[in-house]
Write an enzyme that holds these catalytic residues in place. Structure first.
Site, PDB file in Angstrom:
ATOM      1  N   HIS A   3     -14.986 -36.406 -23.340  1.00 61.08           N
ATOM      2  CA  HIS A   3     -15.347 -35.644 -24.542  1.00 61.08           C
ATOM      3  C   HIS A   3     -16.718 -36.075 -25.075  1.00 61.08           C
ATOM      4  O   HIS A   3     -17.429 -35.271 -25.674  1.00 61.08           O
ATOM      5  CB  HIS A   3     -14.313 -35.860 -25.654  1.00 61.08           C
ATOM      6  CG  HIS A   3     -13.057 -35.040 -25.500  1.00 61.08           C
ATOM      7  ND1 HIS A   3     -13.054 -33.666 -25.585  1.00 61.08           N
ATOM      8  CD2 HIS A   3     -11.767 -35.408 -25.298  1.00 61.08           C
ATOM      9  CE1 HIS A   3     -11.802 -33.218 -25.442  1.00 61.08           C
ATOM     10  NE2 HIS A   3     -11.002 -34.251 -25.258  1.00 61.08           N
TER      11      HIS A   3
ATOM     12  N   GLN B 156     -14.279 -34.050 -31.247  1.00 61.93           N
ATOM     13  CA  GLN B 156     -13.220 -33.053 -31.465  1.00 61.93           C
ATOM     14  C   GLN B 156     -13.018 -32.729 -32.938  1.00 61.93           C
ATOM     15  O   GLN B 156     -12.419 -31.702 -33.262  1.00 61.93           O
ATOM     16  CB  GLN B 156     -11.892 -33.542 -30.867  1.00 61.93           C
ATOM     17  CG  GLN B 156     -11.902 -33.581 -29.348  1.00 61.93           C
ATOM     18  CD  GLN B 156     -10.556 -34.028 -28.818  1.00 61.93           C
ATOM     19  OE1 GLN B 156     -10.290 -35.213 -28.716  1.00 61.93           O
ATOM     20  NE2 GLN B 156      -9.694 -33.082 -28.499  1.00 61.93           N
TER      21      GLN B 156
ATOM     22  N   HIS C 214     -10.196 -39.186 -19.788  1.00 59.78           N
ATOM     23  CA  HIS C 214     -10.129 -37.909 -20.504  1.00 59.78           C
ATOM     24  C   HIS C 214     -10.890 -38.007 -21.825  1.00 59.78           C
ATOM     25  O   HIS C 214     -11.721 -37.134 -22.144  1.00 59.78           O
ATOM     26  CB  HIS C 214      -8.663 -37.529 -20.741  1.00 59.78           C
ATOM     27  CG  HIS C 214      -8.483 -36.296 -21.569  1.00 59.78           C
ATOM     28  ND1 HIS C 214      -7.929 -35.137 -21.076  1.00 59.78           N
ATOM     29  CD2 HIS C 214      -8.791 -36.026 -22.875  1.00 59.78           C
ATOM     30  CE1 HIS C 214      -7.922 -34.215 -22.040  1.00 59.78           C
ATOM     31  NE2 HIS C 214      -8.426 -34.737 -23.138  1.00 59.78           N
ATOM     32  N   GLU C 215     -10.602 -39.057 -22.605  1.00 69.94           N
ATOM     33  CA  GLU C 215     -11.224 -39.168 -23.933  1.00 69.94           C
ATOM     34  C   GLU C 215     -12.729 -39.378 -23.818  1.00 69.94           C
ATOM     35  O   GLU C 215     -13.511 -38.779 -24.572  1.00 69.94           O
ATOM     36  CB  GLU C 215     -10.580 -40.297 -24.743  1.00 69.94           C
ATOM     37  CG  GLU C 215      -9.118 -40.073 -25.105  1.00 69.94           C
ATOM     38  CD  GLU C 215      -8.827 -38.694 -25.682  1.00 69.94           C
ATOM     39  OE1 GLU C 215      -9.693 -38.128 -26.368  1.00 69.94           O
ATOM     40  OE2 GLU C 215      -7.729 -38.170 -25.399  1.00 69.94           O
TER      41      GLU C 215
ATOM     42  N   GLY D  84      -4.585 -39.171 -27.689  1.00 70.49           N
ATOM     43  CA  GLY D  84      -5.944 -39.652 -27.859  1.00 70.49           C
ATOM     44  C   GLY D  84      -6.776 -38.614 -28.586  1.00 70.49           C
ATOM     45  O   GLY D  84      -6.366 -37.448 -28.702  1.00 70.49           O
TER      46      GLY D  84
ATOM     47  N   CYS E  39      -4.793 -31.340 -24.031  1.00 68.52           N
ATOM     48  CA  CYS E  39      -5.874 -31.724 -24.931  1.00 68.52           C
ATOM     49  C   CYS E  39      -5.681 -31.002 -26.259  1.00 68.52           C
ATOM     50  O   CYS E  39      -5.364 -29.809 -26.270  1.00 68.52           O
ATOM     51  CB  CYS E  39      -7.215 -31.334 -24.307  1.00 68.52           C
ATOM     52  SG  CYS E  39      -8.641 -31.758 -25.316  1.00 68.52           S
ATOM     53  N   LEU E  40      -5.893 -31.711 -27.356  1.00 68.69           N
ATOM     54  CA  LEU E  40      -5.720 -31.091 -28.676  1.00 68.69           C
ATOM     55  C   LEU E  40      -6.734 -29.964 -28.897  1.00 68.69           C
ATOM     56  O   LEU E  40      -6.507 -29.096 -29.736  1.00 68.69           O
ATOM     57  CB  LEU E  40      -5.850 -32.143 -29.776  1.00 68.69           C
ATOM     58  CG  LEU E  40      -4.788 -33.257 -29.750  1.00 68.69           C
ATOM     59  CD1 LEU E  40      -5.021 -34.248 -30.890  1.00 68.69           C
ATOM     60  CD2 LEU E  40      -3.383 -32.689 -29.813  1.00 68.69           C
TER      61      LEU E  40
END
Ligand code: NI
Length: 172
Positions: free
Chosen positions: A146, A52, A142-143, A47, A100-101
């Site tokens: 952000h 981000q 999670h997404e 995701g 997470c990226l």
């Protein structure tokens, strides 16, 4: 279409509350969504949220394909979710490992609602309304965090449950 640079934990842009999208179905939005998918694919992510890549708007994408190598991973449909609203169903929580990226190389054990309903729109303005549980529910939480400037390490109940992937899961 382009792979964009993903901001890493510590960048102040990741801690901002993102703005609501006002317009759908525009070439600019299509281009942004396309860049987000390119970036997520290039980094092997499940995701990605617009903040981000430095765009402070309420847009997330996610997609998890069934993978024979990881039979325990539940597939999640490829989704563009804009201006999302999350409503937990029940109060059951579940712990699970997240990455997470924006936090490369690390994993943390995070408590999330097991079941929830989410609503929002896709990039064409078409409404989305789903009730999901388990891994799908985790990915959405999670997404969408952000979009409110929250990274998963901020949700750890025990800082010792944050570690490097190769130390936590040496068998992988
Ligand atoms: Ni993330």
């Amino acid at each position: 279409m382009a792979v964009r640079r993903v901001l890493k934990m510590g960048d102040p842009l990741l801690y901002r509350k993102a703005d609501l999208m006002q317009e759908f179905n525009t070439p600019a939005l299509d281009a942004l969504v396309s860049d987000m998918f390119d970036t997520m694919a290039a980094m092997n992510g499940a995701g990605l949220a617009a903040p981000q890549i430095g765009v402070s708007q309420r847009i997330v994408i996610f997609s998890v394909e069934a993978n024979a190598r990881y039979p325990d991973v539940e597939p999640v449909p490829t989704t563009v979710l804009i201006n999302p609203t999350l409503t937990p169903i029940g109060d059951e929580m579940e712990e699970g490992w997240e990455g997470c990226l924006s936090v490369p190389g690390l994993r943390g054990l995070v408590n999330r609602y097991q079941k929830l309903r989410y609503t929002g729109f896709d990039q064409h303005g078409k409404p989305i309304d789903r009730t999901v549980s388990g891994f799908h529910a985790r990915v959405v939480q999670h997404e969408c965090d952000h979009l409110d400037g929250i990274l998963y390490p901020m949700r750890l109940s025990d800082i010792r449950m944050l570690g490097f992937e190769d130390a936590l899961f040496p068998e992988l």
